[in-house]
Scaffold this active site. Structure first.
Site, PDB file in Angstrom:
ATOM      1  N   ASP A   1       0.853  -1.195   0.000  1.00 51.66           N
ATOM      2  CA  ASP A   1       0.000   0.000   0.000  1.00 51.66           C
ATOM      3  C   ASP A   1       0.887   1.242   0.000  1.00 51.66           C
ATOM      4  OD1 ASP A   1      -2.370  -1.504   0.101  1.00 51.66           O
ATOM      5  OD2 ASP A   1      -2.137  -1.788   2.272  1.00 51.66           O
ATOM      6  N   ILE A   2       0.620   2.122  -0.964  1.00 57.01           N
ATOM      7  CA  ILE A   2       1.498   3.273  -1.165  1.00 57.01           C
ATOM      8  C   ILE A   2       0.717   4.582  -1.096  1.00 57.01           C
ATOM      9  CG2 ILE A   2       3.027   4.401  -2.856  1.00 57.01           C
ATOM     10  CD1 ILE A   2       3.650   1.548  -3.873  1.00 57.01           C
TER      11      ILE A   2
END
Lengths: 276, 213
Positions: free
Chosen positions: A133-134
């Site tokens: 997750d960015i």
């Protein structure tokens, strides 16, 4: 030449399927609702792969999730990946016994290397999907977040991703928290975080609103697969039409004829097996 | 309505038989699952699935006496067999995964790792849908396009050189055996149970062969 892939991601939370927007969850309906309103087994003929994630934040009922997974994947003839909260090899095994072919891991990538190695040695690298997750900071710097997007990890996202490519995972699922559920399209700049030579397939996720967004993702040579978790954007024939429009645009997706199902398979069904 | 079939899915503890059973159920075929050599010898039709390492799988078959049961059923009683993925590889003459190991020998060619000199920068395992080229004489591909997409996941492959049966191929660096059929022996390197309607049609064609028997 391998085909590119269109993936649908279902988010499961304590018995319900969810919409997520910037990682805030909204309840949509239970399994019965999903089956009756979305005719899910039919929708599954418009995708190349299914991912089912248990995103329950609090205590999980792993058995109930496995039961839902079994029910969902009956009549679904594509590879299936499942995950969410997997912390032991036994948990992974339960998912694999409930219809999953691959296991998705996120937080253990950063704090439990032993688990990743165990999963790979027990089930093979191809069985492990590393999910990342960015999020972009206000000054445009990308960082990786773990624990359902609640903890920001030190170090650059590029460094984190490079580190994951050296682990025994079969592919990498890149999810933009900023675009998640917004329908604004993928954050293609995230792809610049990937190492120049990327040894593993990349799944791009977060932000799809329509078929054009899917096409934009698939047009990038660094992308092997695109995913969407947006139930409402692909309601009814939405997914089927999106797939067709991608094929019409010349995207190299696998091809099969759903008509075959009705014409060829349903005919003299009972004559296929000899009675004992 | 499902009909009790004389098809046995061989359970030797390797990989996911759940999805194979789900596909067979969808086609109305109520297969039995067994790891009992006696049941296997008595079955008119066998399905050998499998995911994992060649050596581990072959050892598992031998420990349970299943290798001999399969050979007796297929070679003496002319039962039909379909090997899927690792199941197909086990039907080969030998495999080199985790050290050289002899196979069931139902298909005379060996199974080796994809050769980097052939595939260049392509990724291994070969994972995903890829195009399979079949010949018009093929029974398994009856009703399908001569070039149809199927789902693969494997790092080892069989080369087609010298094979006498009907060979369908996929190109990954060079041609490898995607499917094979000769008399009562059928095998696919890909997973028909994960290949949408293309795979369901192929499985149905195999079941229909059972019917003709």
């Amino acid at each position: 030449m391998l085909k590119k892939r269109l993936i649908f991601t279902l988010l499961y939370n304590d018995g319900y399927f969810m919409l997520s927007r910037n990682f805030r969850l909204q309840k949509v309906g239970d399994l019965h609702w999903l089956k009756s309103n979305y005719n899910f087994s039919h929708i599954s003929f418009s995708i190349d792969e299914l991912i089912v994630l248990d995103v329950t934040r609090g205590e999980r009922n792993a058995n109930a999730f496995c039961e839902s997974l079994k029910s969902l994947t009956e009549g679904c003839f594509v590879p299936i990946a499942a995950g969410g909260g997997v912390r032991t090899t036994e948990q992974a095994r339960s998912l694999l016994r409930s219809g999953a072919d691959k296991v998705v891991v996120n937080t253990p990538l950063f704090e439990n290397e032993t688990l990743i190695e165990e999963l790979a040695s027990e089930f093979g690298q191809q069985c492990v999907v590393g999910s990342v997750d960015i999020k972009r900071t206000l000054d445009g710097v990308y960082q990786v977040w773990s624990h359902y997007g609640s903890q920001c990890l030190p170090g650059s996202a590029a460094y984190r991703i490079e580190e994951i490519t050296t682990k025994p995972v079969g592919e990498i699922y890149l999810n933009s928290m900023d675009r998640d559920g917004t329908g604004q399209g993928y954050d293609l700049n995230m792809l610049n975080l990937l190492p120049k030579v990327m040894p593993k397939p990349v799944i791009l996720a977060g932000g799809v609103g329509n078929a054009i967004h899917l096409a934009e993702g698939l047009a990038d040579p660094r992308v092997d697969a695109v995913a969407t978790a947006h139930l409402f954007n692909f309601v009814g024939d939405g997914l089927k039409q999106a797939r067709q429009s991608l094929i019409d645009r010349g995207v190299d997706l696998p091809v099969w004829d759903i008509q075959l199902l009705e014409q060829h398979l349903r005919s003299n069904k009972t004559a296929q097996c000899i009675p004992t | 309505m499902t009909i009790k079939s004389n098809l046995t899915v061989i359970d030797y503890g390797m990989g996911n038989i759940w999805s194979v059973l789900s596909a067979l159920r969808y086609l109305g075929c109520d297969a039995r699952v067994s790891s009992d050599p006696d049941v296997i010898v008595q079955s008119a039709s066998l399905l050998l699935p499998g995911v994992g390492s060649f050596r581990k799988a072959m050892v598992a078959l031998q420990e349970k006496g299943l290798d001999q049961a399969i050979l007796e059923a297929v070679q003496t009683k002319e039962s039909k067999i379909l090997g899927i993925c690792l199941g197909m590889q086990l039907m080969g003459s030998r495999g080199s995964e985790d050290g050289d190991m002899i196979g069931l020998g139902l298909i005379p060619n060996p199974v080796d790792k994809f050769n980097p000199q052939e595939i260049g920068t392509a990724k291994v395992p070969h994972i995903g849908f890829d195009l399979v080229h079949s010949s018009p004489e093929s029974t398994l591909f009856r009703g399908l396009s001569r070039a149809a997409d199927f789902y693969f996941v494997h790092s080892y492959r069989m080369l087609p050189g010298g094979l006498k049966g009907n060979v369908s191929t996929c190109v990954y660096g060079s041609d490898f055996v995607a499917a094979y059929e000769q008399d009562n022996i059928y095998a696919t390197q890909f997973h028909p149970e994960k290949s949408q309607t293309n795979g369901l049609v192929l499985l149905k064609n195999f079941l229909a062969q059972e019917h003709d028997a």
